[in-house]
Write an enzyme that holds these catalytic residues in place. Sequence first.
Site, PDB file in Angstrom:
ATOM      1  N   LYS A  78       4.458   7.090   8.138  1.00  0.00           N
ATOM      2  CA  LYS A  78       4.685   7.209   6.699  1.00  0.00           C
ATOM      3  C   LYS A  78       6.180   7.322   6.431  1.00  0.00           C
ATOM      4  O   LYS A  78       6.897   8.045   7.131  1.00  0.00           O
ATOM      5  CB  LYS A  78       3.945   8.434   6.167  1.00  0.00           C
ATOM      6  CG  LYS A  78       3.971   8.576   4.645  1.00  0.00           C
ATOM      7  CD  LYS A  78       3.145   9.786   4.216  1.00  0.00           C
ATOM      8  CE  LYS A  78       3.141   9.971   2.713  1.00  0.00           C
ATOM      9  NZ  LYS A  78       2.336  11.141   2.293  1.00  0.00           N
ATOM     10  N   SER A 153      -0.919  10.375  -1.260  1.00  0.00           N
ATOM     11  CA  SER A 153       0.254   9.527  -1.249  1.00  0.00           C
ATOM     12  C   SER A 153       0.365   8.666   0.022  1.00  0.00           C
ATOM     13  O   SER A 153       1.149   7.717   0.074  1.00  0.00           O
ATOM     14  CB  SER A 153       1.514  10.384  -1.372  1.00  0.00           C
ATOM     15  OG  SER A 153       1.617  11.285  -0.278  1.00  0.00           O
ATOM     16  N   SER A 177      -3.097  14.338   0.499  1.00  0.00           N
ATOM     17  CA  SER A 177      -2.491  13.016   0.682  1.00  0.00           C
ATOM     18  C   SER A 177      -2.788  12.345   2.008  1.00  0.00           C
ATOM     19  O   SER A 177      -2.460  11.175   2.191  1.00  0.00           O
ATOM     20  CB  SER A 177      -0.969  13.117   0.496  1.00  0.00           C
ATOM     21  OG  SER A 177      -0.665  13.366  -0.848  1.00  0.00           O
TER      22      SER A 177
END
Length: 485
Positions: A78, A153, A177
């Site tokens: 990420k 996210s 997330s």
Amino acid sequence: MKQYPTTIIAIKEGLAKGDFTSEELVNHLYDKIEATDDKLNTFVSLNKAEAIEAARAADARGYGEDAPKLNGVPVGIKDNILTKDITTTASSHMLENFKPVYDATVIRKLKEAGAVLVGKLNLDEFAMGGSTETSYFGVTKNPWDLERVPGGSSGGSGAAVAARQIPAALGTDTGGSVRGPAAFNGIVGMKPTYGAVSRYGVIAFASSLDQVGPMTLTVEDNALLLEVISGHDSQDGTSIQALDQNYSARIGQSIEGMRIALPKEYLSDKIQPSIRQAIQDAAEYFESQGAIVEEVSLPHSKYGINVYYIIAPAEASSNLQRFDGIRYGHRSQEASNLEEVYVKSRSEGFGDEVKRRIMMGTFSLSSGSYDKYYKKAAQVRTLIIEDFQKVFENYDLIIGPTTTSTAFKIGEKSHDPVAMYLSDLLTVPINLAGIPSVSIPVGFDENHLPIGMQLTGNIQSEAVLYQVADNFEKNHDFVQQSPSL
């Protein structure tokens, strides 16, 4: 065309048997990414030259019993986790060209374990969002339905693993997330105990809530990846010192006699009917395995969203002060004095959702609002923690839905922040309490969109969660199903 395995365990076996090399596998994955990412938009950047070099080094080390734990295994990261000399943007214009000078602790641990870093994955800007629609680099799409969001996210991480672009990825979980995208994409995502994984080198959103977590296709893969990235880190003041990292220890053991709680709040009419049914079916399955499933109550969980959206923005407003156009990040070319450098750089560099949360947080910390909002939220957070502790006095774990609905359509909630925030209704109380929770695939709805089930335990009970999750996974075929792009 040569077939390559898609899970970490199978890749390790194939490498050890000499069925293929890490270099061959990594090249195959880059070909797959090239063929599919124009549809999905999962990656912000690729790390191909360095990844091929790392794969060759893994092949040179060999795959004997003394090989590093993830030797030659490709992993995605990420893009809010620092990677030395590789652009780390947090999917924001503010950090569009930022290259860190050091690795986050989790990246160092992956490299030491022999993993191959494939590239950086898309996310909601600064991890603020539930759909990956706030990214400066465009929306990531759900591989099960390209008109729908992958969750957020960590949407890029979830979609990339589900689409088999990579076997595993790291995400971060501040209010759901990791687990939300895991549910929307039909994969496994773990939010570990707060402090089990170092936050050193992770771009901070809300420091008392953030936690790095693994996202994989299977429970076994997830436990293995967590074993690699977890552990005490002297560079993180919140890192747990005494930590049992043998997360795979109970996988394969019977769950007979295990006590499982099902909160009545998790089956309210706010939950999509097909999700409620899938959870009830799962509860019946666990009973068939000899577990005891009973209804309980978490009375203060209904305040979780309210508490979260006071505490998280407050911490974000403090953490994001460092992005000022002076030391690093975007600097406005229109500024003519110091005040304009601050104001214009931040106005141009941050997107609307980030600005919204900074403003909310600054307001709740202001002298006239602190007692009324932030202090009260902190007190209710304690009540939420106490609710969980009361349940864990009598039960081994809690089950329930991960999300209130399956993946919604792109644009459906992006203009209604409150509706978007309510998507995290079931996940945020767990971050507020600092306890571990894993989302696993538990079925599909009427549109053949994945449904996620959340298994939640007491502090440092990840091994128990993996035991129960693996039992469910091995007796259902949801993991074998994959989206067709």
